[in-house]
Scaffold this active site. Structure first.
Site, PDB file in Angstrom:
ATOM      1  N   HIS A 285       1.535   8.452   5.748  1.00  9.70           N
ATOM      2  CA  HIS A 285       0.507   9.471   6.048  1.00  9.70           C
ATOM      3  C   HIS A 285       0.817  10.262   7.318  1.00  9.70           C
ATOM      4  CE1 HIS A 285      -2.523   8.895   3.010  1.00  9.70           C
ATOM      5  NE2 HIS A 285      -2.664   7.614   3.268  1.00  9.70           N
TER       6      HIS A 285
ATOM      7  N   ARG B 241     -14.419   4.939   5.349  1.00  7.45           N
ATOM      8  CA  ARG B 241     -14.385   5.710   6.594  1.00  7.45           C
ATOM      9  C   ARG B 241     -15.732   6.384   6.913  1.00  7.45           C
ATOM     10  NH1 ARG B 241      -9.298   5.810   8.721  1.00  7.45           N
ATOM     11  NH2 ARG B 241      -7.489   5.664   7.324  1.00  7.45           N
TER      12      ARG B 241
ATOM     13  N   SER C 234      -6.573   4.118  -2.164  1.00 10.52           N
ATOM     14  CA  SER C 234      -6.799   2.677  -1.943  1.00 10.52           C
ATOM     15  C   SER C 234      -8.108   2.188  -2.533  1.00 10.52           C
ATOM     16  CB  SER C 234      -6.846   2.373  -0.449  1.00 10.52           C
ATOM     17  OG  SER C 234      -5.589   2.484   0.115  1.00 10.52           O
TER      18      SER C 234
ATOM     19  N   ARG D 256     -12.020   3.227  10.259  1.00  2.89           N
ATOM     20  CA  ARG D 256     -12.559   2.293   9.263  1.00  2.89           C
ATOM     21  C   ARG D 256     -12.407   0.841   9.714  1.00  2.89           C
ATOM     22  NH1 ARG D 256      -8.426   3.837   4.560  1.00  2.89           N
ATOM     23  NH2 ARG D 256      -6.494   3.232   5.562  1.00  2.89           N
TER      24      ARG D 256
ATOM     25  N   ARG E 263     -10.085  14.202  11.380  1.00  2.00           N
ATOM     26  CA  ARG E 263     -10.631  12.991  10.766  1.00  2.00           C
ATOM     27  C   ARG E 263     -10.168  11.685  11.404  1.00  2.00           C
ATOM     28  NH1 ARG E 263      -8.035  11.974   4.983  1.00  2.00           N
ATOM     29  NH2 ARG E 263      -8.327   9.837   5.658  1.00  2.00           N
TER      30      ARG E 263
ATOM     31  N   ASP F  96       0.844  -1.193   0.000  1.00  2.00           N
ATOM     32  CA  ASP F  96       0.000   0.000   0.000  1.00  2.00           C
ATOM     33  C   ASP F  96       0.882   1.247   0.000  1.00  2.00           C
ATOM     34  OD1 ASP F  96      -2.239   1.883   0.719  1.00  2.00           O
ATOM     35  OD2 ASP F  96      -3.274  -0.054   0.881  1.00  2.00           O
TER      36      ASP F  96
ATOM     37  N   ARG G 128      -4.312  14.872   5.749  1.00  3.28           N
ATOM     38  CA  ARG G 128      -3.803  13.545   5.389  1.00  3.28           C
ATOM     39  C   ARG G 128      -3.782  13.379   3.866  1.00  3.28           C
ATOM     40  NH1 ARG G 128      -3.385   8.713   8.381  1.00  3.28           N
ATOM     41  NH2 ARG G 128      -3.860   6.779   7.304  1.00  3.28           N
ATOM     42  N   ASP G 129      -4.853  13.819   3.227  1.00  5.40           N
ATOM     43  CA  ASP G 129      -4.877  13.829   1.757  1.00  5.40           C
ATOM     44  C   ASP G 129      -4.429  15.189   1.238  1.00  5.40           C
ATOM     45  OD1 ASP G 129      -5.887  11.234   1.788  1.00  5.40           O
ATOM     46  OD2 ASP G 129      -7.929  11.964   2.045  1.00  5.40           O
TER      47      ASP G 129
ATOM     48  N   ASP H 167       2.171   3.097   3.300  1.00 10.59           N
ATOM     49  CA  ASP H 167       1.068   4.050   3.232  1.00 10.59           C
ATOM     50  C   ASP H 167       0.718   4.623   4.603  1.00 10.59           C
ATOM     51  OD1 ASP H 167      -1.194   5.290   1.695  1.00 10.59           O
ATOM     52  OD2 ASP H 167      -2.293   4.259   3.274  1.00 10.59           O
TER      53      ASP H 167
ATOM     54  N   LYS I 111      -6.421  -2.159   6.713  1.00  8.67           N
ATOM     55  CA  LYS I 111      -6.436  -2.374   5.257  1.00  8.67           C
ATOM     56  C   LYS I 111      -7.201  -3.641   4.878  1.00  8.67           C
ATOM     57  CE  LYS I 111      -3.704   1.122   4.132  1.00  8.67           C
ATOM     58  NZ  LYS I 111      -4.089   2.238   3.271  1.00  8.67           N
TER      59      LYS I 111
ATOM     60  N   ASP J 130      -0.918  -0.042  -4.815  1.00  7.32           N
ATOM     61  CA  ASP J 130      -2.201   0.557  -5.216  1.00  7.32           C
ATOM     62  C   ASP J 130      -2.087   2.021  -5.608  1.00  7.32           C
ATOM     63  OD1 ASP J 130      -1.681   1.242  -2.556  1.00  7.32           O
ATOM     64  OD2 ASP J 130      -3.778   1.189  -1.957  1.00  7.32           O
ATOM     65  N   HIS J 131      -1.021   2.686  -5.167  1.00 10.10           N
ATOM     66  CA  HIS J 131      -0.787   4.112  -5.494  1.00 10.10           C
ATOM     67  C   HIS J 131       0.495   4.506  -4.798  1.00 10.10           C
ATOM     68  CE1 HIS J 131      -1.945   4.839  -1.375  1.00 10.10           C
ATOM     69  NE2 HIS J 131      -3.020   4.104  -1.596  1.00 10.10           N
TER      70      HIS J 131
ATOM     71  N   HIS K 196     -11.779  11.210  -0.245  1.00 10.57           N
ATOM     72  CA  HIS K 196     -13.028  10.846   0.443  1.00 10.57           C
ATOM     73  C   HIS K 196     -14.160  11.815   0.118  1.00 10.57           C
ATOM     74  CE1 HIS K 196     -11.255   7.800   3.157  1.00 10.57           C
ATOM     75  NE2 HIS K 196     -10.165   8.525   3.017  1.00 10.57           N
TER      76      HIS K 196
ATOM     77  N   HIS L  64      -0.976  10.870  -0.647  1.00 13.40           N
ATOM     78  CA  HIS L  64      -0.550  10.024  -1.775  1.00 13.40           C
ATOM     79  C   HIS L  64       0.079  10.911  -2.855  1.00 13.40           C
ATOM     80  CE1 HIS L  64      -4.008   7.082  -0.606  1.00 13.40           C
ATOM     81  NE2 HIS L  64      -3.044   7.136   0.288  1.00 13.40           N
TER      82      HIS L  64
ATOM     83  N   ARG M 233     -16.493   8.436  -0.532  1.00 14.26           N
ATOM     84  CA  ARG M 233     -15.798   7.156  -0.311  1.00 14.26           C
ATOM     85  C   ARG M 233     -16.346   6.433   0.912  1.00 14.26           C
ATOM     86  NH1 ARG M 233      -9.282   5.950  -0.191  1.00 14.26           N
ATOM     87  NH2 ARG M 233      -9.325   4.564   1.592  1.00 14.26           N
ATOM     88  N   ALA M 234     -16.398   5.114   0.791  1.00 10.71           N
ATOM     89  CA  ALA M 234     -17.141   4.319   1.767  1.00 10.71           C
ATOM     90  C   ALA M 234     -16.397   4.016   3.059  1.00 10.71           C
ATOM     91  CB  ALA M 234     -17.526   2.996   1.113  1.00 10.71           C
TER      92      ALA M 234
END
Ligand code: 3PG
Ligand code: MN
Ligand code: MN
Length: 559
Positions: free
Chosen positions: A434, A289, A81, A213, A206, A28, A170-171, A430, A361, A471-472, A140, A501, A286-287
């Protein structure tokens, strides 16, 4: 696709045999970038991944993991992800939540659906609450979508609106939450000028408030519930911008982990608890979280924490977050319909499948991989193992996370000969990336490499095949850069740490004693991406991929 067995039958690959154990390893947040001091992967000791790179171009190459290649709106959208594992598992590119919401807002269709009508029923007498992540990260949620929704709801009768804002960092860059809150406040002020009573009601970081999650730590959701629904939090402020600025001054404070707060009026009364007769929209698309909060808001039977008061509300998600659980029941935009995933095909063709990661994850290699679907396709043929993650810590404190345990469980699954495919997600680069802690991320990358080593050794023992990819990007670039690629400094002269990311491509490597000598990466797919991986491993299992899958990355040449 019909329900008959034949519809699922995959053609035999003309050259590649069946029956090899195939390990599909997802690192990840492991992208490829030039070596430098901010590239934690290049600095870390990663002998296994380095040795795989020597196999280029036949057995190692790069693939795209961001933007259009994974169904995101633009090429400026970094991968994540959800979209990454969706593409890996589904073998095709689906327009993702971010894009679907953009389209629904642009066409106005978002307001015509059942979901919006349902929340609209409360506009006359109740308050509309909007809960979600306030940033332009695009992973998200997106602030511009929230602003459009606010405007659209006000135009359609919402008279009293309360935003429950989760700060990001974070993002997006840490510290950027102040600017996002200013933008939001600006738009809320415009609505107030038009006579709509629109305000921020609560907030929090967050990772500490709401956005846990896979049920790793319900306390996170409870903290949010207390602030959002009950109007209770350790910190009271009159102004949300002041709230963020003040709370960021606390020791070790960051946008991600900001303490929960509520906004109060002149009498110290919270301005926006959620009450009977109100409407609630969780505006993240996005699901992963949002599922936990959705359960708390929607389920009558709920024992994860004491909700104290359960308001009778009309609740809708921006999207439906879990199609299998139909959660939430009402939503504003239909989610991508990711059907006929590789996981389902392979199981229906008798491929015994094992999947493993640690809690944070776990849903990535199961739920996202299987097209946002919980549960097994065939219990007899599948086993999904979740290693409990640490909770209540930031992962730079324990950068090894559960990489070793994940690798051991997967190794045992390989050596048991009970499975044809083992797939796993190793989260370290990952999750630690973060945190923005470069030193810890370097350790994290080494731990991930050690995990890969253990799997590759097991594959060696059983004569199997491995496919390693990611994945990224994330850990390969830990600094914010200008257009020329130079590190950016903040006003104090410190480098600006990148917690998010990246747009970088990711490596993919294949090998193992079971790989026929003539198998190599094709050279005619230079723009191949994550969605090409499913056809690739289906081939390694001895099958042709369905014809509408993105093409395989490999060919078989006669030696
Ligand atoms: O949810 C998160 O942790 C980040 O926003 C995105 O990371 P992921 O896409 O790797 O989960
Ligand atoms: Mn990821
Ligand atoms: Mn991530």
């Amino acid at each position: 696709m019909g329900s008959s067995g034949d519809a699922w039958k995959l053609k035999d690959h003309p050259k590649l045999p069946k029956g090899k154990t195939v390990a599909v390893i997802v690192l990840d947040g492991w992208g490829e970038a030039k070596p430098n001091e901010y590239n934690a992967i290049s600095v870390a000791e990663t002998p296994v991944m380095d040795s795989l790179k020597q196999g280029a171009p036949e057995h190692w190459r790069l693939i795209k993991a961001h933007g259009n290649a994974v169904g995101l709106p633009t090429e400026d959208d970094m991968g994540n992800s959800e979209v990454g594992h969706n593409a890996l598992g589904a073998g095709r590119i689906f327009a993702q939540g971010a894009k679907l919401v953009d389209l629904a807002l642009a066409s106005g269709k978002i307001y015509d659906g059942e979901g919006f009508k349902y929340v609209q029923e409360c506009f006359e007498k109740g308050t509309l609450h909007l809960i979600g992540l306030v940033s332009d990260g695009g992973v998200h949620s997106r602030l511009d979508q929230l602003l459009l929704l606010l405007k659209g709801a006000a135009e359609r009768g919402a008279k009293r609106i309360r935003v429950h804002a989760l700060t990001d960092g974070r993002d997006v860059l840490d510290g950027s939450s102040v600017g996002f809150m200013e933008t939001l406040e600006n738009d809320l002020a415009k609505l107030r000028e038009q006579g709509v009573d629109a305000r921020v009601a609560s907030g929090g970081g967050r990772m500490y408030v709401t956005m846990d999650r896979y049920e790793n730590d319900w306390d996170v959701v409870k903290r949010g519930w207390d602030a959002q629904v009950l109007g209770e939090a350790p910190h009271h402020f009159k102004d949300p911008i002041e709230a963020i600025k003040k709370l960021r001054q606390e020791p070790n404070a960051s946008d991600q982990y900001l303490a929960p707060f509520v906004i109060v009026d002149d009498n110290g009364k919270p301005v926006g608890p959620i009450l009977d007769g109100d409407a609630v929209v969780t505006f993240n698309f996005r699901a992963d979280r949002m599922v936990m909060l959705a359960k708390a808001l929607e389920y009558e039977d709920f024992d994860k924490f004491d909700r104290v008061r359960v308001p009778k509300i009309h609740y809708a998600g921006m999207l439906q977050y879990d199609g299998e659980l139909k959660l939430p029941n009402k939503y504003l935009v239909s989610p991508p319909e990711i059907d006929r995933t590789s996981g389902e095909y392979l199981v229906r063709n008798g491929v015994r499948t094992f999947a493993c990661s640690e809690t944070v994850k776990f849903g990535h290699v199961t739920f996202f991989w299987n097209g946002n679907r919980s549960g097994y396709f065939d219990e007899k043929l599948e086993e999904y193992v979740e290693i409990p993650s640490d909770s209540g810590i930031t992962f730079n404190v324990k950068p090894k996370m559960k990489a070793l345990e994940i690798a051991e469980r997967t190794r045992d699954a390989i050596l048991s000969h009970k499975f044809d495919q083992v797939r796993l997600n190793i989260p370290n680069s990952d999750m630690v990336g973060h945190t923005g802690d470069i030193k810890a991320t370097i350790e994290a990358c080494k731990a991930a490499d050690d995990g890969v080593k253990m799997i590759l050794e097991a594959i060696e023992q059983v004569g199997g095949i491995f496919l390693v990819t990611a994945d990224h990007g994330n850990a390969e670039d830990m600094v914010k850069r200008n257009k020329k690629g130079e590190p950016l400094l903040d006003k104090n002269g410190n480098i600006q740490i990148l917690t998010s990311h990246t747009l970088e491509p990711v490596p993919i490597a294949i090998g193992g004693p079971g790989l026929l000598p003539g198998v190599r990466f094709r050279t005619d797919l230079p723009t191949g991406g994550l969605a090409n991986v499913a056809a690739t491993f289906m081939n390694l299992h001895g099958f042709e991929a369905p014809s509408d899958y993105e093409p395989t990355l490999i060919e078989v040449v006669d030696n």
